[in-house]
Structure formats: C-alpha cells, structure tokens
Write an enzyme that holds these catalytic residues in place. Structure first.
Site, PDB file in Angstrom:
ATOM      1  N   HIS A 288      -4.557  -0.652   7.979  1.00 55.72           N
ATOM      2  CA  HIS A 288      -4.958  -0.843   6.586  1.00 55.72           C
ATOM      3  C   HIS A 288      -5.741   0.336   6.013  1.00 55.72           C
ATOM      4  O   HIS A 288      -6.750   0.125   5.323  1.00 55.72           O
ATOM      5  CB  HIS A 288      -5.813  -2.123   6.453  1.00 55.72           C
TER       6      HIS A 288
HETATM    7  P1  FAD Z   1       3.051   2.801   1.010  1.00 56.84           P
HETATM    8  O1  FAD Z   1       3.665   1.438   0.991  1.00 56.84           O
HETATM    9  O2  FAD Z   1       2.819   3.457   2.293  1.00 56.84           O
HETATM   10  O3  FAD Z   1       3.918   3.700   0.028  1.00 56.84           O
HETATM   11  C1  FAD Z   1       3.790   5.086  -0.131  1.00 56.84           C
HETATM   12  C2  FAD Z   1       5.195   5.646  -0.388  1.00 56.84           C
HETATM   13  O4  FAD Z   1       5.070   6.965  -0.913  1.00 56.84           O
HETATM   14  C3  FAD Z   1       6.030   5.735   0.884  1.00 56.84           C
HETATM   15  O5  FAD Z   1       7.301   5.170   0.660  1.00 56.84           O
HETATM   16  C4  FAD Z   1       6.118   7.230   1.142  1.00 56.84           C
HETATM   17  O6  FAD Z   1       7.284   7.648   1.804  1.00 56.84           O
HETATM   18  C5  FAD Z   1       6.032   7.797  -0.275  1.00 56.84           C
HETATM   19  N1  FAD Z   1       5.524   9.165  -0.328  1.00 56.84           N
HETATM   20  C6  FAD Z   1       4.413   9.650   0.248  1.00 56.84           C
HETATM   21  N2  FAD Z   1       4.257  10.956  -0.044  1.00 56.84           N
HETATM   22  C7  FAD Z   1       5.317  11.295  -0.828  1.00 56.84           C
HETATM   23  C8  FAD Z   1       5.718  12.517  -1.456  1.00 56.84           C
HETATM   24  N3  FAD Z   1       5.003  13.639  -1.339  1.00 56.84           N
HETATM   25  N4  FAD Z   1       6.868  12.516  -2.174  1.00 56.84           N
HETATM   26  C9  FAD Z   1       7.606  11.375  -2.326  1.00 56.84           C
HETATM   27  N5  FAD Z   1       7.261  10.198  -1.743  1.00 56.84           N
HETATM   28  C10 FAD Z   1       6.133  10.165  -1.016  1.00 56.84           C
HETATM   29  N6  FAD Z   1      -0.595  -5.195   5.178  1.00 56.84           N
HETATM   30  C11 FAD Z   1      -0.629  -6.520   5.015  1.00 56.84           C
HETATM   31  O7  FAD Z   1      -1.107  -7.002   3.981  1.00 56.84           O
HETATM   32  N7  FAD Z   1      -0.171  -7.376   5.985  1.00 56.84           N
HETATM   33  C12 FAD Z   1       0.305  -6.920   7.161  1.00 56.84           C
HETATM   34  O8  FAD Z   1       0.728  -7.720   8.002  1.00 56.84           O
HETATM   35  C13 FAD Z   1       0.321  -5.520   7.380  1.00 56.84           C
HETATM   36  N8  FAD Z   1       0.757  -5.013   8.556  1.00 56.84           N
HETATM   37  C14 FAD Z   1       0.965  -3.657   8.664  1.00 56.84           C
HETATM   38  C15 FAD Z   1       1.611  -3.160   9.799  1.00 56.84           C
HETATM   39  C16 FAD Z   1       1.990  -1.809   9.849  1.00 56.84           C
HETATM   40  C17 FAD Z   1       2.679  -1.283  11.075  1.00 56.84           C
HETATM   41  C18 FAD Z   1       1.728  -0.943   8.745  1.00 56.84           C
HETATM   42  C19 FAD Z   1       2.164   0.499   8.746  1.00 56.84           C
HETATM   43  C20 FAD Z   1       1.052  -1.433   7.621  1.00 56.84           C
HETATM   44  C21 FAD Z   1       0.659  -2.777   7.573  1.00 56.84           C
HETATM   45  N9  FAD Z   1       0.032  -3.320   6.453  1.00 56.84           N
HETATM   46  C22 FAD Z   1      -0.097  -4.669   6.325  1.00 56.84           C
HETATM   47  C23 FAD Z   1      -0.490  -2.449   5.387  1.00 56.84           C
HETATM   48  C24 FAD Z   1       0.387  -2.395   4.124  1.00 56.84           C
HETATM   49  O9  FAD Z   1       1.753  -2.304   4.449  1.00 56.84           O
HETATM   50  C25 FAD Z   1      -0.042  -1.176   3.298  1.00 56.84           C
HETATM   51  O10 FAD Z   1      -1.429  -1.244   3.051  1.00 56.84           O
HETATM   52  C26 FAD Z   1       0.695  -1.084   1.959  1.00 56.84           C
HETATM   53  O11 FAD Z   1       2.080  -1.113   2.151  1.00 56.84           O
HETATM   54  C27 FAD Z   1       0.269   0.209   1.259  1.00 56.84           C
HETATM   55  O12 FAD Z   1       0.971   0.339   0.066  1.00 56.84           O
HETATM   56  P2  FAD Z   1       0.959   1.725  -0.735  1.00 56.84           P
HETATM   57  O13 FAD Z   1       1.828   1.532  -1.913  1.00 56.84           O
HETATM   58  O14 FAD Z   1      -0.438   2.151  -0.942  1.00 56.84           O
HETATM   59  O15 FAD Z   1       1.598   2.794   0.273  1.00 56.84           O
END
Ligand code: FAD
Length: 510
Positions: A450
């Site tokens: 997280h």
């Molecule tokens: P992300 O979903 O990581 O999205 C960021 C996106 O931006 C990615 O697709 C990436 O490829 C893209 N990106 C990055 N840099 C660039 C760039 N320069 N150019 C173009 N694209 C780019 N949360 C829960 O609530 N419950 C759970 O059970 C849980 N389990 C987890 C288990 C694992 C193994 C993981 C990895 C995470 C887990 N989480 C869980 C956490 C949750 O998934 C994340 O906190 C959430 O998805 C974050 O969302 P976000 O939009 O901030 O980032």
C-alpha cells in the site's frame, strides 16, 4: 507525431481508469489515457486464487527497496502493475474503505472537503455491493464488491469464532459502521473473477466513446513546461518518441510513477535532482517524501493436524481489525490488524510447511509513523528509483507491531482453532521475549502493498498538491492517485484511491 487533447490522463491504473471514464462522459471533452503497459492478456489475472503468482511477470514494474536497517537489512520486493488496470490487476482484491476517523487527518490537511462525510458519496458512487441494499453501501456503481458467505473456508470461520470468544466484535462487513472487529473480506470479485478497476470503469461502451483515446505501451518520459504551465508530454512508443499536447494533464501514475515522472521533468527537491543530474525547473522539496506503507508479518504459521482445504477465494479471507489495548472495543480507528490466510505464508528466507498442510495468521500496524522517501537515480527512465520506506524506523511502530504479533498468537492458540492446530511453526514456541519477537518481526515484516503519500495533498504551502489536487507551481497539472494521500488509512487503500478519483472528477460535472 504530435497530437492535441483537452485532457491527458497519465496512467491507466486504479485512479486513471476512473478519471478517464468519468471525464469522457462529457462528449465535448477529448480525453487521452496513456499507459506504459498493455491490455491484460494473461488469463491468470482474472483468477482470484492466482494473485500471489502474478508478481515479477512482464506487466509488473517489479520495484525493489534499498536494504532496510530495521527489517534485518532486507531488500523488499514492491510489485506494481504496468498494465491497463495498473496495480488493481495484481492486487489481492480486498475492498476496505477505512475507518471514518482515518479521514480526519485528510480533512486536517486539506479542509472539510476531504472528510469521510465528504468522501462517502464518492465511495458509494463507485461500488455495487450485491449483498446489501441500504444507504451506506453503493448499489449501482461500476465496481462490483462481493461479500463471501458459503465460500468462506471452515478454517476462517473458526478464526472468526476464536476472535469472537476473545470478545472481538463480529461485523457483517468492513464497509459500514465500525471497523474494529472481524468479518469475511469484501472482495472485488464477480462470478469468481477478479474485477480490476479497468474492468469496472473501462467497459466496452466506455472504450467505444469517440472522445476517448487509449494509448497503450506508451511510457511518458517527461513533461515539457512553458512558464507556469505543462505544455506537452514526451512519450516513448516502441522506442519512438511522440509528443502529446493537452490543455490539462492529470497524473495518475501511482505512488511511485507520479513523483518519479515529476522529478524526471525537473519538478522536485532541488538538491536531490542536482545529485541525479536533473536540471531543477520547479523546486518542490516534498515530492517523493512522506512515503508510507503498511507492513504485514509473514507470518505466525501453524502446521495443521488435518488437510487445509484450498481457498475458494483469494487465500486471505478475513481481516480482524483491533484496538490493541482492548480487543473488544470498536471505538475509533483500530491500531492493529490480524488476517487469516488458508495457506503457509512466510517471508523470503523463512521456511514454511508445504501448501495444504499449514495456515498463517498475518499481523500488522494500521497507522505506521515511519516515513520514507523516493529519490531519482538519474533522469533516465530506465533506471528504477531509490525507494527507502524506512520501515519500522519509529520505535512506536516496533512496539505496536509486537502487540499485533501477540494478538495473532493469542488467536492462533485459541481453543476454537484446536481442530486445525498441530503446532506453531513460525516463529515457534522458543520465541518468547520482546527481543526475540522483535527479531522475528524484523525477518518477517513484508509489504502489504500500500505505498502512498509521495505527492502529499494539503492546504499548507509546502504540500505538493493543493486541496483541489492541483500541483503547486503548475496550474494545469493535477495529481490524482495514491500519492496524494496525506496519511495512510487503516486498511488496504484501493477503495480510497478509487474514491479520491471519483471525488476529484465531481467538480467537472455539468
Ligand atoms: P496504479 O494502479 O499502480 O496505477 C498506475 C498506472 O500508471 C500503472 O498502470 C502504470 O503502469 C502507469 N504508469 C506509471 N508510470 C507511467 C508512465 N511514465 N507513463 C505511462 N504510464 C505510467 N489494495 C487494496 O485495496 N486491496 C488489496 O487487496 C490490495 N492488494 C494488493 C496486492 C498487490 C500485490 C499490489 C501490488 C497492490 C495491492 N493493493 C491492494 C494496492 C492497490 O492495488 C493500489 O494501492 C492501487 O491500485 C493504486 O492505484 P493508483 O492508481 O495510485 O496506481
């Protein structure tokens, strides 16, 4: 190639899927959604039981921390999705909004617009709970949330019974009323399949909108600035550079991707940028700092006296949130958590019995005080960041972790689990004194996945984004993802990230 849009959304993860979907509801708004990864092609992603095996595949950024002095000098693996759906394609599917009091810190940082009361409509708008028809659960949002009943493992039922006998409140679910207590996990699973945030928000109908363009396998290298505005994105597709222009940019690249992209673009702490050989365009000292994460002890493992049936869900079927001083209290936000996994789950370097012959109680701290930071190694996007979460640096975190371990062990040794328990395998009965327990925790603590907080939202001038999530110093760029979180909520954060994105998009509704 150069193209112009009204809004460019960078990152098609949890937040970016919501933002692109909601903004493109306005047919006059030309939106481009840019994602470094591709469309999900691996059938294992949809299978909830396979989530632990998805790491280190080609759609994982597969980050690593620097060695952590308070976790026995270990390097921790940090999976992050590089795929449409982002980390919601890799995550463990638990859906927990957090305790309402968790958001007091957000309101303190950014004003009443970030209180739980203000965010609740965004949570509700995002969800469809099939188990409930009431005002506090969403009933027609894109994200399908499943509260398991019959599928819950008999072992997990006994885990919940052990908690109840110890006075832990039995909750219907973790997304209404108090959080302290035990319940089966609400999961973003529908008809036995994972529902990523992209599955939920980027349906075929949404993708068919003529005003929405999705560019995959397109990595944004850096932002190009003109005065106090972001002018265009320099992106790389198949090794070829393309430029994308937009009136407004929304950074949804996640808690690592967003601060790293800003720093590569010369926006960040001057001294750290200089050290990495990056020219500083806008000095924002806090970018990359305030890094927070939950840790879980992997784990308090028991060998079983009878075969442990495989999970029909995603292995970790129940969370028990507790107030460490009084396990029967559900007043306020919990400070520790114990989870029941129907499989052996041990940190790298620790040996656990084979699958089917053991089970695990995981334990952790809900509100760690330790704060880490991200730094760029250089302006080269191929080089991963320096990730230093400073796990367990705060003495208070180590003390609370000990209480979480004690709670796991008390439940693990409870008579309600006698039909399952052969013996405690990890850490084993010889581990008794606080020093022995601390040393086990140092070897067992692992990320709960997280990370957040690296572009902190606040009203104060040193915060990275203001309460409208506009980057201070660039008035046409917003950061909308896990990085804006000022203080980590009690539970897994995906539900909160989706709510942040929904909440932010509301301002554009006509
Ligand atoms: P992300 O979903 O990581 O999205 C960021 C996106 O931006 C990615 O697709 C990436 O490829 C893209 N990106 C990055 N840099 C660039 C760039 N320069 N150019 C173009 N694209 C780019 N949360 C829960 O609530 N419950 C759970 O059970 C849980 N389990 C987890 C288990 C694992 C193994 C993981 C990895 C995470 C887990 N989480 C869980 C956490 C949750 O998934 C994340 O906190 C959430 O998805 C974050 O969302 P976000 O939009 O901030 O980032």
């Amino acid at each position: 190639m150069k193209r112009h849009f009204d809004v460019a959304v960078i990152g098609a993860g949890s937040a970016g899927s919501v933002v692109a979907s909601r903004l493109s509801e306005d047919t006059a708004c030309r939106v481009v959604l840019i994602e470094a990864g591709g469309w999900p092609a691996d059938p294992n992603i949809a299978d909830p039981s396979k989530w632990p095996a998805l790491q280190n595949r080609d759609y994982d950024w597969a980050y690593r921390t620097v060695p952590q002095p308070f976790t026995a000098g270990r390097v921790h693996e940090w999976p992050r999705g590089r795929i449409v759906g982002g980390s919601s394609c890799l995550h463990a599917m638990a859906h927990v909004r957090g305790h309402p009091d968790d958001f007091d810190a957000w309101a303190e940082a950014g004003g009443p617009g970030w209180s739980f009361k203000a965010l609740l409509p965004a949570f509700i708008r995002s969800e469809t709970f099939r188990a409930f028809r009431n005002a506090s659960h969403g009933t027609d949002g894109p994200l399908s949330v499943h509260l398991p009943d019959d599928e819950v493992s008999p072992l997990v039922r006994d885990f919940m019974a052990a908690g109840e006998t110890l006075g832990v409140p039995r909750l219907t679910d973790h997304n209404s009323g108090p959080l302290s207590g035990v319940s089966p996990n609400s999961l973003t699973i529908d008809k036995g399949r994972r529902v990523s945030v992209a599955d939920a928000y980027l349906s075929a109908d949404v993708l068919a909108r003529p005003n929405l363009t999705v560019l995959t396998d397109c990595q944004v290298d850096h932002l190009q600035l003109e005065g106090m505005r972001a002018a265009r994105l320099a992106c790389v597709v198949n090794g070829e550079e393309i430029k994308i222009e937009a009136d407004r940019f929304v950074l949804c690249a996640g808690a690592i991707g967003s601060p790293m992209l800003l720093m590569r673009s010369g926006i960040g702490p001057r001294a750290a940028l200089k050290e990495a050989g990056i020219e500083c365009r806008i000095d924002r000292p806090e970018i990359g700092s305030n890094l927070q994460d939950h840790l879980l002890g992997l784990g308090n493992v028991y060998s079983a006296k009878r075969p442990v049936p495989p999970s029909r869900l995603q292995h970790s079927e129940s969370l028990m949130y507790l107030n460490s001083d009084d396990h029967s209290s559900n007043d306020g936000s919990p400070d520790i958590v114990v989870a029941c996994v129907v499989a052996p789950s041990a940190a790298p370097g620790l040996e656990a019995p084979p699958y089917g012959s053991a089970y695990t109680l995981l334990f952790g701290v809900t509100h760690p005080l330790s704060r880490g930071r991200l730094l760029p190694r250089s302006g080269d996007r191929h080089l991963p960041p320096i990730i230093d979460p400073r796990y367990l640096e705060a003495e208070a975190d180590r003390a609370t972790f000990r209480k979480a371990f004690d709670a796991a062990r008390a439940i693990g040794h409870h008579p309600a689990l006698a039909a399952w328990r052969a013996e405690e395998v990890l850490p084993g009965p010889a581990t008794r004194t606080p020093a022995e327990i601390d040393s086990f925790i140092a070897t067992a603590a692992s990320t709960h996945h997280h990370p957040c907080g690296t572009c902190r939202m606040g009203s104060d001038p040193s915060s990275v984004v203001d309460p409208d999530l506009t980057l201070r110093g660039l008035d046409n760029l917003s950061v909308v993802d896990a990085s804006i979180i000022p203080r980590i909520p009690s539970g897994p954060i995906n539900a909160a990230v989706v709510a942040i994105a929904e909440h932010w998009c509301r301002q554009f509704e006509g």
